[in-house]
Design a protein around this motif. Sequence first.
Motif, mmCIF file in Angstrom:
data_model
loop_
_atom_site.group_PDB
_atom_site.id
_atom_site.type_symbol
_atom_site.label_atom_id
_atom_site.label_comp_id
_atom_site.label_asym_id
_atom_site.label_seq_id
_atom_site.Cartn_x
_atom_site.Cartn_y
_atom_site.Cartn_z
ATOM 1 N N HIS A 188 32.848 21.993 -12.266
ATOM 2 C CA HIS A 188 31.387 22.146 -12.326
ATOM 3 C C HIS A 188 30.759 21.968 -10.944
ATOM 4 O O HIS A 188 29.847 22.706 -10.574
ATOM 5 C CB HIS A 188 30.779 21.163 -13.328
ATOM 6 C CG HIS A 188 30.885 21.634 -14.735
ATOM 7 N ND1 HIS A 188 29.945 22.438 -15.325
ATOM 8 C CD2 HIS A 188 31.837 21.429 -15.662
ATOM 9 C CE1 HIS A 188 30.310 22.706 -16.555
ATOM 10 N NE2 HIS A 188 31.462 22.098 -16.786
ATOM 11 N N ARG A 189 31.246 20.989 -10.181
ATOM 12 C CA ARG A 189 30.735 20.778 -8.831
ATOM 13 C C ARG A 189 31.005 21.992 -7.946
ATOM 14 O O ARG A 189 30.144 22.439 -7.201
ATOM 15 C CB ARG A 189 31.390 19.533 -8.227
ATOM 16 C CG ARG A 189 30.402 18.677 -7.450
ATOM 17 C CD ARG A 189 31.001 17.386 -6.933
ATOM 18 N NE ARG A 189 31.452 16.502 -8.006
ATOM 19 C CZ ARG A 189 32.669 15.957 -8.078
ATOM 20 N NH1 ARG A 189 33.557 16.166 -7.148
ATOM 21 N NH2 ARG A 189 32.990 15.183 -9.082
ATOM 22 N N ASP A 204 28.669 24.727 -8.855
ATOM 23 C CA ASP A 204 27.320 24.429 -8.350
ATOM 24 C C ASP A 204 27.221 24.727 -6.856
ATOM 25 O O ASP A 204 26.218 25.241 -6.376
ATOM 26 C CB ASP A 204 26.953 22.961 -8.599
ATOM 27 C CG ASP A 204 26.663 22.670 -10.058
ATOM 28 O OD1 ASP A 204 26.417 23.631 -10.819
ATOM 29 O OD2 ASP A 204 26.707 21.483 -10.434
#
Length: 89
Positions: free
Chosen positions: A20-21, A24
């Motif tokens: 997810h990081r 992002d």
Amino acid sequence: MRSCPICQWGKALKHCRKIHRMLDDYPSLLQGKWIYLTLTVRNCEVDDLRATIEYMNQAFRRMMNRDFWKRHVLGGIRFTEGGAETLET
């Protein structure tokens, strides 16, 4: 213990956060089509586990080396998961 279900669950959450990081930080990775592919093999004996994982890795490498894969797949994330069956007596 490495194969403790609670430890594996924590490890899966850690990988999920990292992914997810990364998404992002690099929203361009979300462009294109994504698929979720699960490849499985029959359960094996503990003594055969190393050979089975090596066999799976070789098969995955062969798949990645195919022309179709090289033309249509931009990248991916791969995990190998193992489980233990309980013996009923």
